[in-house]
Design a protein around this motif. Structure first.
Motif, PDB file in Angstrom:
ATOM      1  N   LEU A 130       6.430 -37.297   1.521  1.00 46.72           N
ATOM      2  CA  LEU A 130       7.677 -36.776   2.077  1.00 46.72           C
ATOM      3  C   LEU A 130       8.678 -36.448   0.975  1.00 46.72           C
ATOM      4  O   LEU A 130       9.345 -35.413   1.020  1.00 46.72           O
ATOM      5  CB  LEU A 130       8.258 -37.778   3.075  1.00 46.72           C
ATOM      6  N   ALA A 131       8.777 -37.303  -0.028  1.00 45.55           N
ATOM      7  CA  ALA A 131       9.670 -37.019  -1.157  1.00 45.55           C
ATOM      8  C   ALA A 131       9.236 -35.753  -1.873  1.00 45.55           C
ATOM      9  O   ALA A 131      10.068 -34.921  -2.262  1.00 45.55           O
ATOM     10  CB  ALA A 131       9.697 -38.207  -2.119  1.00 45.55           C
ATOM     11  N   GLN A 132       7.930 -35.569  -2.047  1.00 39.91           N
ATOM     12  CA  GLN A 132       7.408 -34.369  -2.707  1.00 39.91           C
ATOM     13  C   GLN A 132       7.652 -33.115  -1.882  1.00 39.91           C
ATOM     14  O   GLN A 132       7.713 -32.016  -2.438  1.00 39.91           O
ATOM     15  CB  GLN A 132       5.912 -34.526  -2.976  1.00 39.91           C
ATOM     16  N   LEU A 133       7.806 -33.268  -0.582  1.00 39.02           N
ATOM     17  CA  LEU A 133       8.062 -32.118   0.293  1.00 39.02           C
ATOM     18  C   LEU A 133       9.524 -31.678   0.276  1.00 39.02           C
ATOM     19  O   LEU A 133       9.884 -30.717   0.947  1.00 39.02           O
ATOM     20  CB  LEU A 133       7.622 -32.433   1.722  1.00 39.02           C
ATOM     21  N   GLY A 134      10.365 -32.378  -0.467  1.00 42.56           N
ATOM     22  CA  GLY A 134      11.742 -31.930  -0.643  1.00 42.56           C
ATOM     23  C   GLY A 134      12.774 -32.606   0.233  1.00 42.56           C
ATOM     24  O   GLY A 134      13.915 -32.133   0.315  1.00 42.56           O
ATOM     25  N   TYR A 135      12.436 -33.702   0.871  1.00 44.76           N
ATOM     26  CA  TYR A 135      13.448 -34.425   1.638  1.00 44.76           C
ATOM     27  C   TYR A 135      14.484 -35.011   0.686  1.00 44.76           C
ATOM     28  O   TYR A 135      14.166 -35.405  -0.431  1.00 44.76           O
ATOM     29  CB  TYR A 135      12.796 -35.517   2.500  1.00 44.76           C
ATOM     30  N   ASP A 136      15.723 -35.070   1.135  1.00 39.14           N
ATOM     31  CA  ASP A 136      16.806 -35.626   0.326  1.00 39.14           C
ATOM     32  C   ASP A 136      16.798 -37.146   0.338  1.00 39.14           C
ATOM     33  O   ASP A 136      17.303 -37.779  -0.597  1.00 39.14           O
ATOM     34  CB  ASP A 136      18.164 -35.140   0.848  1.00 39.14           C
ATOM     35  N   ALA A 137      16.268 -37.722   1.397  1.00 36.52           N
ATOM     36  CA  ALA A 137      16.170 -39.174   1.526  1.00 36.52           C
ATOM     37  C   ALA A 137      14.982 -39.496   2.418  1.00 36.52           C
ATOM     38  O   ALA A 137      14.685 -38.759   3.363  1.00 36.52           O
ATOM     39  CB  ALA A 137      17.442 -39.763   2.121  1.00 36.52           C
ATOM     40  N   VAL A 138      14.325 -40.594   2.094  1.00 37.08           N
ATOM     41  CA  VAL A 138      13.209 -41.099   2.890  1.00 37.08           C
ATOM     42  C   VAL A 138      13.532 -42.545   3.226  1.00 37.08           C
ATOM     43  O   VAL A 138      14.085 -43.274   2.399  1.00 37.08           O
ATOM     44  CB  VAL A 138      11.877 -41.015   2.109  1.00 37.08           C
ATOM     45  N   VAL A 139      13.189 -42.952   4.433  1.00 34.14           N
ATOM     46  CA  VAL A 139      13.413 -44.330   4.855  1.00 34.14           C
ATOM     47  C   VAL A 139      12.074 -44.922   5.257  1.00 34.14           C
ATOM     48  O   VAL A 139      11.342 -44.328   6.055  1.00 34.14           O
ATOM     49  CB  VAL A 139      14.405 -44.396   6.033  1.00 34.14           C
ATOM     50  N   ALA A 140      11.743 -46.083   4.694  1.00 32.48           N
ATOM     51  CA  ALA A 140      10.497 -46.777   5.007  1.00 32.48           C
ATOM     52  C   ALA A 140      10.805 -47.982   5.889  1.00 32.48           C
ATOM     53  O   ALA A 140      11.612 -48.838   5.517  1.00 32.48           O
ATOM     54  CB  ALA A 140       9.808 -47.222   3.723  1.00 32.48           C
ATOM     55  N   LEU A 141      10.164 -48.034   7.057  1.00 32.70           N
ATOM     56  CA  LEU A 141      10.379 -49.123   8.003  1.00 32.70           C
ATOM     57  C   LEU A 141       9.057 -49.823   8.298  1.00 32.70           C
ATOM     58  O   LEU A 141       8.052 -49.163   8.588  1.00 32.70           O
ATOM     59  CB  LEU A 141      10.950 -48.594   9.318  1.00 32.70           C
ATOM     60  N   GLY A 169      13.003 -39.375  -7.811  1.00 34.64           N
ATOM     61  CA  GLY A 169      14.453 -39.252  -7.762  1.00 34.64           C
ATOM     62  C   GLY A 169      14.992 -39.164  -6.347  1.00 34.64           C
ATOM     63  O   GLY A 169      16.182 -38.930  -6.150  1.00 34.64           O
ATOM     64  N   VAL A 170      14.141 -39.368  -5.362  1.00 34.27           N
ATOM     65  CA  VAL A 170      14.552 -39.327  -3.958  1.00 34.27           C
ATOM     66  C   VAL A 170      14.791 -40.764  -3.495  1.00 34.27           C
ATOM     67  O   VAL A 170      13.901 -41.612  -3.626  1.00 34.27           O
ATOM     68  CB  VAL A 170      13.465 -38.660  -3.080  1.00 34.27           C
ATOM     69  N   PRO A 171      15.969 -41.055  -2.959  1.00 33.36           N
ATOM     70  CA  PRO A 171      16.228 -42.404  -2.467  1.00 33.36           C
ATOM     71  C   PRO A 171      15.258 -42.779  -1.347  1.00 33.36           C
ATOM     72  O   PRO A 171      15.008 -41.976  -0.447  1.00 33.36           O
ATOM     73  CB  PRO A 171      17.656 -42.347  -1.920  1.00 33.36           C
ATOM     74  N   VAL A 172      14.733 -43.990  -1.436  1.00 32.74           N
ATOM     75  CA  VAL A 172      13.877 -44.520  -0.378  1.00 32.74           C
ATOM     76  C   VAL A 172      14.580 -45.748   0.186  1.00 32.74           C
ATOM     77  O   VAL A 172      14.667 -46.781  -0.479  1.00 32.74           O
ATOM     78  CB  VAL A 172      12.473 -44.892  -0.895  1.00 32.74           C
TER      79      VAL A 172
END
Length: 160
Positions: free
Chosen positions: A68-79, A109-112
């Motif tokens: 998801l980070a590689q796809l260009g999302y600005d932020a990813v959340v892991a639950l 560099g994408v916040p998780v």
């Protein structure tokens, strides 16, 4: 965990962020609460159309977060949630999820946002799941942290 000392995070401008949530499937009731809290936080911040990806368990969160980070999302959340059992499996899964999500964030560099509960008992997990009667809402907190970090990074120069 008391929640004491938690900062009040400002999320002005978050509605423009592209956000993805990756969520484990184990412990359905707890996960329903974490996802509901995540959706509440996204709604409160004005984020619409967040992508939600479900994976089998917490061990699989980092690989999905990386994609998801590689796809260009600005932020990813892991639950996710891992409840201690009678074997070392708990330690291995917790370590893999924690270090994996950290590595994704540092490499891309994408916040998780890390919303993985690591609990000794089912009761502890339920108390942190954001369900009616829960003392904490870790799904909401993970989204808020990821959004606030993405906003903080937005104004910085690109990494070299």
């Amino acid at each position: 965990m008391s929640g004491a000392g938690a900062p009040v995070l400002r999320l002005e401008g978050a509605q423009d962020l592209r956000v993805a949530v990756v969520a484990a499937q184990w412990h359905e009731r707890v996960m329903d609460g974490l996802l509901a809290g995540a959706h509440r936080a996204l709604d409160e911040a004005g984020v619409r159309g967040a992508t939600v990806v479900r994976v089998p368990g917490s061990f699989e969160l980092p690989v999905a977060a990386l994609r998801l980070a590689q796809l260009g999302y600005d932020a990813v959340v892991a639950l996710g949630v891992v409840v201690r059992g009678g074997t070392p499996h708990f330690d291995y899964v917790c370590q893999a999820a924690t270090s994996g999500c950290t590595e994704v964030s540092l490499r891309t560099g994408v916040p998780v946002g890390f919303g993985v509960l690591t609990c000794d008992t089912d009761e502890q997990a339920l108390d942190r799941a954001g369900l009616p009667g829960s003392r904490e809402d870790k799904g909401h907190e993970a989204v808020t942290a990821a959004l606030a970090t993405a906003l903080a990074l937005r104004g910085l120069a690109p990494a070299r």
